[in-house]
Design a protein around this motif. Sequence first.
Motif, short mmCIF file in Angstrom:
data_model
loop_
_atom_site.label_atom_id
_atom_site.label_comp_id
_atom_site.label_asym_id
_atom_site.label_seq_id
_atom_site.Cartn_x
_atom_site.Cartn_y
_atom_site.Cartn_z
N VAL A 66 1.54 -4.69 13.31
CA VAL A 66 2.13 -4.00 12.17
C VAL A 66 2.73 -2.65 12.57
O VAL A 66 3.63 -2.14 11.91
CB VAL A 66 1.07 -3.81 11.07
N SER A 74 14.29 -7.20 6.59
CA SER A 74 14.64 -8.61 6.52
C SER A 74 15.97 -8.81 5.79
O SER A 74 16.27 -8.13 4.80
CB SER A 74 13.54 -9.39 5.80
N ASP A 90 7.80 -16.60 9.32
CA ASP A 90 8.74 -15.48 9.33
C ASP A 90 10.01 -15.89 10.07
O ASP A 90 9.96 -16.60 11.09
CB ASP A 90 8.13 -14.28 10.05
N PHE A 141 10.82 -8.96 14.14
CA PHE A 141 10.31 -9.31 12.83
C PHE A 141 9.94 -8.01 12.12
O PHE A 141 9.03 -7.31 12.56
CB PHE A 141 9.09 -10.23 12.95
N THR A 143 8.34 -5.10 10.09
CA THR A 143 6.99 -4.81 9.59
C THR A 143 7.09 -3.76 8.49
O THR A 143 8.16 -3.19 8.27
CB THR A 143 6.10 -4.29 10.74
N GLN A 207 6.78 -17.88 18.93
CA GLN A 207 6.27 -18.05 17.57
C GLN A 207 5.43 -19.31 17.46
O GLN A 207 5.88 -20.40 17.81
CB GLN A 207 7.43 -18.12 16.57
N SER A 256 -3.18 -12.64 13.39
CA SER A 256 -1.78 -12.49 12.98
C SER A 256 -1.58 -11.44 11.89
O SER A 256 -0.45 -11.19 11.47
CB SER A 256 -1.23 -13.83 12.50
N HIS A 258 -2.20 -9.40 8.06
CA HIS A 258 -1.92 -9.81 6.67
C HIS A 258 -0.92 -8.87 6.01
O HIS A 258 -1.09 -8.42 4.89
CB HIS A 258 -3.21 -9.90 5.85
N TYR A 259 0.14 -8.56 6.76
CA TYR A 259 1.21 -7.71 6.21
C TYR A 259 2.55 -8.44 6.30
O TYR A 259 3.57 -7.84 6.61
CB TYR A 259 1.28 -6.38 6.97
N SER A 260 2.52 -9.72 6.04
CA SER A 260 3.73 -10.52 6.16
C SER A 260 4.29 -10.93 4.81
O SER A 260 5.48 -10.75 4.55
CB SER A 260 3.45 -11.77 7.01
N LYS A 285 7.32 -3.22 1.77
CA LYS A 285 7.57 -3.75 3.12
C LYS A 285 8.97 -3.41 3.61
O LYS A 285 9.21 -3.26 4.81
CB LYS A 285 7.35 -5.26 3.14
N TYR A 388 -0.23 -7.27 -0.17
CA TYR A 388 0.21 -8.49 0.51
C TYR A 388 -0.77 -9.62 0.24
O TYR A 388 -1.91 -9.41 -0.17
CB TYR A 388 0.31 -8.25 2.03
#
Length: 564
Positions: A66, A74, A90, A141, A143, A207, A256, A258-260, A285, A388
């Motif tokens: 993160v 995005s 993602d 990706f 963050t 990925q 992985s 938890h901020y996706s 985000k 999130y």
Amino acid sequence: MGSLGNDDIEGNAAANTSSPPAFNIKRIAIIGAGPSGLAAAKHLLAEGFLSSQIDIYEQQAEVGGVWNYSAVTSHEQLRVPQTDAHAPLDTPIYPETSIEQEKEEYEDYVFDSDEEACTAPGSGACSLPPVSRKEKQAPFFPTPMYDYLHTNIPHTLMRYSDLGFTADGKGEGTHEDCEIFPSRQVVQEYLLRYARDVRHLVRFSTQVTNISLQTPSSDVLEGEKCRIHEKWTVRSTNLLTDVPRVENYDAVVVASGHYSAPYIPSVPEIETFAKEHPGIISHAKTYRAPSEFAGKRVVIVGSSASGLDIASQISAVCASPLIMSARSAIPDDQAAHIGVGDKVRVVGRIKRFLVDERGIEVFSTPGSPSAATEKIADVDAIVFCTGYLFTYPFLSPSSLPSSTPPLVSDGRRVHGVARHFIHTYHPTLVFPALPIKIIPFPLAEAQAAVFSRLWSNRLSLPSHEELQAWEREDEQGKGFEGERVVGEGKSFHVFPKGGDARYINALHDWALQADGKKRGKGKEPPFWGDEELWQRSIYAQAKMRFEKSGRKAKTLRELGFEHE
């Protein structure tokens, strides 16, 4: 505080010497090279697992998780509302200048092995298959990191146990000096330094697309010894070459984060509002800098740490007052810091969106039982700072046997985990750093100290029934973290005040029950003494003073705090 299943620590340790080994783990996959994944790798290596037995999968081109900042957000349109925990993978964003480039030196050459391909100039991630001769620039990706972010935690408490931000008498430091609440850049530099001795394990720009349990059975009797025989198939894609790869492992660390998947609640008329007024609704985000809100009429939804910080930044440039929609009253010191009553006006939660008025109807007072509402029209921007969802797109319902409960339902918690990290049905699967409102780096270390010792058989594995009983204790507010709001759902992984201190020290005591006669001594797990407990109790007040004094203080003492 809940027990380990046996309050007799000495007796439990003695039992370890005679209990049969539960695991025969030879290969381990770690998903994510962020703070939790890096800590997991270090503890596994210290426990005696070899570098050749551990692979770290990281979809970014650098470690940090993160904390790995990108100025670009995005390109995908934000889904409004966003309440689905079963989000897709993602989408990688490739640099605009990215083009496939021929490796002329190897144009007609076929590598004999993956190892040979890894050593070729420009081969990128070490998972590059031998047949690949084209490579793109590394994607990124986005963050939730924003431009002017400082931690909410003093680095003296946030640090890993074996590396400081500064040389503070507890070992080596990464910086000669830095602010007591360091900037995001300093934290990322810190993680780069911490990762030095495990960096060779990382498969960058790779990925993970699917993880599935290959062997459905667990307990297998071998002679008189009962072992857990589970094989996990990990499917991944090299994002530099688009070439897939399949490998098998005996255990998996899902680090992985938890901020996706951002959470945007479903409020009456919100979907219609988003369609009629595209671009007005956003999520924390995608926030990067306050300049994009200059002169606009802005609403911030949510009064958590990120909501308050973002509100304090935007309120300096937006049309006054900034409106903050909060579910509960904001503490006086925090309200004064963000300018409530001057630059900021606090209202209650949103009742509904007003499509024609381009606005919202809100309850007048946060947390009030009163039904009084008011309308706020002509809004230019609404930023949801609402957190999130827990989501694992690479762990589908078909990844686990049908007899195993789904990992996530509404995204508010992870199901089937004991003590917030060990899967109760498949203890070769762990989920570090799920808890919220905690100090993450030492907590991830403490968890890694336990599961690395379990997997090396230096700690006895509790039975399936014991693990399930622990999960029920956690649900009832009787776990290591102490009493909390009882009930499944949002509060499950949300620790009470001081809960991370109790949790970290309980895991420390558990880890120290390990059999010292077997392989590996392991890394010393963190333990919070009086100094750390004091810092944990005052850091929120200290952060307020840090902000008010211009974000320059290097020590807690400079801010007026000193431990007696």
